[in-house]
Design a protein around this motif. Structure first.
Motif, mmCIF file in Angstrom:
data_model
loop_
_atom_site.group_PDB
_atom_site.id
_atom_site.type_symbol
_atom_site.label_atom_id
_atom_site.label_comp_id
_atom_site.label_asym_id
_atom_site.label_seq_id
_atom_site.Cartn_x
_atom_site.Cartn_y
_atom_site.Cartn_z
ATOM 1 N N TYR A 1 0.863 -1.184 0.000
ATOM 2 C CA TYR A 1 0.000 0.000 0.000
ATOM 3 C C TYR A 1 0.898 1.232 0.000
ATOM 4 C CZ TYR A 1 -4.575 2.164 1.184
ATOM 5 O OH TYR A 1 -5.774 2.856 1.185
ATOM 6 N N ASN A 2 0.867 1.992 -1.101
ATOM 7 C CA ASN A 2 1.801 3.103 -1.285
ATOM 8 C C ASN A 2 1.044 4.340 -1.765
ATOM 9 O OD1 ASN A 2 4.195 4.542 -1.496
ATOM 10 N ND2 ASN A 2 4.997 3.384 -3.227
ATOM 11 N N TRP A 3 1.705 5.472 -1.722
ATOM 12 C CA TRP A 3 1.150 6.698 -2.280
ATOM 13 C C TRP A 3 0.973 6.541 -3.791
ATOM 14 C CZ3 TRP A 3 0.318 11.202 0.704
ATOM 15 C CH2 TRP A 3 0.809 11.151 2.014
ATOM 16 N N GLY A 4 0.039 7.297 -4.360
ATOM 17 C CA GLY A 4 -0.140 7.271 -5.806
ATOM 18 C C GLY A 4 1.072 7.846 -6.520
ATOM 19 N N GLU A 5 1.393 7.284 -7.673
ATOM 20 C CA GLU A 5 2.508 7.768 -8.494
ATOM 21 C C GLU A 5 3.817 7.801 -7.711
ATOM 22 O OE1 GLU A 5 2.361 8.673 -11.793
ATOM 23 O OE2 GLU A 5 0.264 8.070 -11.846
ATOM 24 N N TYR A 6 4.089 6.723 -6.951
ATOM 25 C CA TYR A 6 5.234 6.774 -6.041
ATOM 26 C C TYR A 6 6.158 5.574 -6.185
ATOM 27 C CZ TYR A 6 7.262 9.057 -1.885
ATOM 28 O OH TYR A 6 8.063 9.750 -1.011
ATOM 29 N N ILE A 7 6.210 5.025 -7.396
ATOM 30 C CA ILE A 7 7.135 3.931 -7.669
ATOM 31 C C ILE A 7 7.336 3.876 -9.184
ATOM 32 C CG2 ILE A 7 5.398 2.117 -7.974
ATOM 33 C CD1 ILE A 7 7.246 0.223 -6.414
ATOM 34 N N SER A 8 8.508 3.504 -9.617
ATOM 35 C CA SER A 8 8.762 3.333 -11.043
ATOM 36 C C SER A 8 7.908 2.165 -11.542
ATOM 37 C CB SER A 8 10.248 3.042 -11.269
ATOM 38 O OG SER A 8 10.533 2.890 -12.633
ATOM 39 N N ASN A 9 7.031 2.436 -12.515
ATOM 40 C CA ASN A 9 6.011 1.434 -12.863
ATOM 41 C C ASN A 9 6.048 0.910 -14.288
ATOM 42 O OD1 ASN A 9 5.006 3.530 -14.394
ATOM 43 N ND2 ASN A 9 3.281 3.966 -13.033
ATOM 44 N N GLY A 10 7.095 1.214 -15.032
ATOM 45 C CA GLY A 10 7.212 0.669 -16.378
ATOM 46 C C GLY A 10 6.715 1.590 -17.468
ATOM 47 N N SER A 11 6.036 2.679 -17.115
ATOM 48 C CA SER A 11 5.575 3.611 -18.141
ATOM 49 C C SER A 11 6.717 4.518 -18.575
ATOM 50 C CB SER A 11 4.398 4.442 -17.617
ATOM 51 O OG SER A 11 4.789 5.228 -16.510
ATOM 52 N N ASP A 12 6.591 5.079 -19.779
ATOM 53 C CA ASP A 12 7.623 5.965 -20.319
ATOM 54 C C ASP A 12 9.009 5.335 -20.283
ATOM 55 O OD1 ASP A 12 5.662 7.821 -20.742
ATOM 56 O OD2 ASP A 12 6.100 8.987 -18.945
ATOM 57 N N ASP A 13 9.062 4.039 -20.604
ATOM 58 C CA ASP A 13 10.338 3.321 -20.691
ATOM 59 C C ASP A 13 11.090 3.232 -19.376
ATOM 60 O OD1 ASP A 13 10.016 2.866 -23.425
ATOM 61 O OD2 ASP A 13 10.917 4.798 -23.932
ATOM 62 N N SER A 14 10.377 3.301 -18.266
ATOM 63 C CA SER A 14 11.014 3.149 -16.964
ATOM 64 C C SER A 14 11.012 1.678 -16.548
ATOM 65 C CB SER A 14 10.263 3.978 -15.910
ATOM 66 O OG SER A 14 8.953 3.470 -15.725
ATOM 67 N N VAL A 15 11.669 1.372 -15.463
ATOM 68 C CA VAL A 15 11.683 0.020 -14.922
ATOM 69 C C VAL A 15 10.356 -0.253 -14.210
ATOM 70 C CG1 VAL A 15 12.731 -1.495 -13.186
ATOM 71 C CG2 VAL A 15 14.180 -0.061 -14.631
ATOM 72 N N ASP A 16 9.782 -1.402 -14.455
ATOM 73 C CA ASP A 16 8.594 -1.832 -13.697
ATOM 74 C C ASP A 16 9.109 -2.565 -12.464
ATOM 75 O OD1 ASP A 16 6.321 -3.039 -12.662
ATOM 76 O OD2 ASP A 16 5.407 -3.323 -14.634
ATOM 77 N N VAL A 17 9.217 -1.826 -11.371
ATOM 78 C CA VAL A 17 9.842 -2.347 -10.156
ATOM 79 C C VAL A 17 9.068 -3.527 -9.581
ATOM 80 C CG1 VAL A 17 10.342 -1.805 -7.739
ATOM 81 C CG2 VAL A 17 11.064 -0.242 -9.542
ATOM 82 N N VAL A 18 7.756 -3.431 -9.541
ATOM 83 C CA VAL A 18 6.942 -4.517 -8.990
ATOM 84 C C VAL A 18 7.114 -5.782 -9.810
ATOM 85 C CG1 VAL A 18 4.584 -5.309 -8.574
ATOM 86 C CG2 VAL A 18 5.272 -3.028 -7.834
ATOM 87 N N SER A 19 7.054 -5.653 -11.139
ATOM 88 C CA SER A 19 7.221 -6.832 -12.001
ATOM 89 C C SER A 19 8.605 -7.440 -11.851
ATOM 90 C CB SER A 19 6.980 -6.448 -13.469
ATOM 91 O OG SER A 19 5.621 -6.123 -13.684
ATOM 92 N N ALA A 20 9.618 -6.568 -11.714
ATOM 93 C CA ALA A 20 10.982 -7.064 -11.538
ATOM 94 C C ALA A 20 11.099 -7.865 -10.244
ATOM 95 C CB ALA A 20 11.967 -5.900 -11.544
ATOM 96 N N PHE A 21 10.480 -7.361 -9.163
ATOM 97 C CA PHE A 21 10.506 -8.073 -7.881
ATOM 98 C C PHE A 21 9.788 -9.417 -7.996
ATOM 99 C CE2 PHE A 21 8.421 -9.109 -3.825
ATOM 100 C CZ PHE A 21 9.534 -9.202 -2.991
ATOM 101 N N GLN A 22 8.654 -9.431 -8.650
ATOM 102 C CA GLN A 22 7.899 -10.690 -8.810
ATOM 103 C C GLN A 22 8.703 -11.703 -9.613
ATOM 104 O OE1 GLN A 22 3.236 -9.312 -8.737
ATOM 105 N NE2 GLN A 22 4.344 -9.010 -10.650
ATOM 106 N N LYS A 23 9.357 -11.251 -10.673
ATOM 107 C CA LYS A 23 10.157 -12.147 -11.508
ATOM 108 C C LYS A 23 11.335 -12.715 -10.731
ATOM 109 C CE LYS A 23 11.912 -14.163 -15.092
ATOM 110 N NZ LYS A 23 11.298 -15.398 -15.635
ATOM 111 N N LEU A 24 11.974 -11.868 -9.957
ATOM 112 C CA LEU A 24 13.157 -12.278 -9.214
ATOM 113 C C LEU A 24 12.821 -13.239 -8.084
ATOM 114 C CD1 LEU A 24 16.213 -11.865 -8.533
ATOM 115 C CD2 LEU A 24 15.499 -9.927 -7.102
#
Length: 410
Positions: free
Chosen positions: A54-77
């Motif tokens: 549970y985090n603030w809105g717009e408060y993590i790198s999420n994969g948009s605009d060619d950024s890293v999708d941090v949540v997906s990376a954690f799930q994959k790892l």
């Protein structure tokens, strides 16, 4: 948030190929992200664990605009599924947890709310054996007043409050919080929709402390907010993005990292740190006492403290990192941003929130609710009174007609 770097997800993640080990000491997660290999990231694979974050809105790198999708990376790892949801204020976070309406494993409240939750037994003590990357947190951000021994929290990001305005709609740039009571901005001003940040603005403007010590002090400062109401277009949180970027308001107040995002999307916008000072907040990662997945939650916190992940998050959301190792590798635009990393002169005027006494906190909640109801419901009350008056008049006229008819019959 601010998209400073093109951090692309690679085929390693997109095609679900095996993670590769790089030069000794790291494991590649994406093309631009690797993590330390001395940590057992895979010990929960195959155990069907879901983390509720549970985090603030717009408060993590999420994969948009060619950024890293941090949540997906954690799930994959790790093989851990993440159910990621957002809130828009510390107060709404607190209310949700206190109500028991949902179970969370990782939350990211601000400093004063961390202190409040600690005092009420709402947070679990952390096992730093599962968070070795805590060593990446700079010493100056450890053992803060809100968590003196860092038993319950790990700093995530820092931000300050200030004024954002549209240079095409404002003739003279604002310089102080007191400017927010200028009638020139009537109907064109956006204010915080949470009690602590809004209170702090009025406290700065009146020369009071942002941390009131008495109910009388609360009443005095909230009266200042009440006097501002006729000028306010809306009390907002994340809604400010669309309104300021779209030119729907001339001036607003918000957080520094989000200001960078808005200015990036609309170059007509500008930012100022008011001369009275501003609030410095530290948002920290915590685990609710009700979590049934504490070790996995600690793994998520450890992941967020990896240097490459910290870099991805800081460059995407534009907030100030508490990790020197992350600052060292940041994009130059953010690294030397006067908004994200203000001058010493500005930093010296920064104030921090502290937890309030139960009595004062209760008074602030009550007075804030009264102020909001007065502002947002004032016209509705007038309408209701007019409606009741019209009904009363109609009833009176009906009574007169019936009385006249009765007299004529007699």
């Amino acid at each position: 948030m601010k998209r400073f770097a093109a951090l692309l997800l690679t085929a390693v993640l997109a095609l679900s190929l095996p993670l590769s080990t790089l030069a000794a000491g790291t494991i590649e997660v994406t093309e631009d992200v690797s993590v330390t290999d001395t940590y057992d990231w895979t010990r929960f694979k195959g155990k069907n664990i879901t983390l509720n974050v549970y985090n603030w809105g717009e408060y993590i790198s999420n994969g948009s605009d060619d950024s890293v999708d941090v949540v997906s990376a954690f799930q994959k790892l790790t093989g851990i599924h993440v159910n990621y949801t957002t809130f828009d204020s510390n107060e709404s976070l607190y209310a949700k947890l206190r109500s028991g309406a949902a179970d969370y494993d990782v939350i990211i409240p601000s400093d004063y709310m961390v202190a409040k939750m600690i005092s009420e037994g709402m947070l679990a003590k952390l096992d730093y054996g599962n968070i070795p990357n805590f060593q990446n947190i700079d010493e100056e951000y450890r053992n803060a007043d809100y968590d003196p021994t860092n038993e319950y929290s790990v700093p995530y990001m820092l931000c300050t409050t200030g004024i954002i305005y549209n240079t095409t709609m404002v003739d003279k740039a604002p310089t102080s919080w007191a400017d927010l009571w200028d009638e020139r901005y009537s109907g064109n001003m956006l204010m915080f929709n949470n009690s602590r940040d809004a209170y702090a603005i009025a406290a700065f403007a009146t020369g009071n402390s942002i941390n009131p010590q008495s109910t009388e002090e609360v009443d005095e400062v909230v009266e200042k907010l009440k006097s501002q109401k006729p000028l306010v277009q809306a009390y907002v949180m994340d809604e400010i993005f669309d309104k300021m970027i779209g030119g729907e308001a001339a001036i607003g107040v918000y957080y520094s990292g989000d200001a960078i995002t808005m200015i990036d999307d609309n170059p007509d916008l500008a930012w100022v740190f008011p001369e009275e000072g501003s609030v410095l907040s530290v948002d920290s990662m915590c685990i609710p006492a009700t979590s049934e997945n504490q070790e996995a939650a600690e793994m998520f916190i450890n992941f967020m403290c990896e240097v490459d992940i910290g870099k991805a998050n800081a460059e995407y959301i534009g907030y100030t990192t508490p990790m020197q190792a992350v600052w060292d590798v940041l994009d130059e635009d953010l690294k030397y941003s006067e908004i994200a990393f203000p001058s010493e002169e500005i930093a010296e005027k920064e104030k921090v929130f502290t937890d309030l006494s139960d009595e004062v906190n209760s008074e602030l909640d009550v007075k804030w609710s009264e102020m909001k109801s007065y502002d947002e419901g004032g016209s509705g009350v007038i309408f209701l009174l007019l409606l009741l008056a019209m009904i009363a008049l109609a009833c009176f006229n009906i009574w007169r007609k019936l009385r006249k008819k009765s007299r004529n019959m007699y």
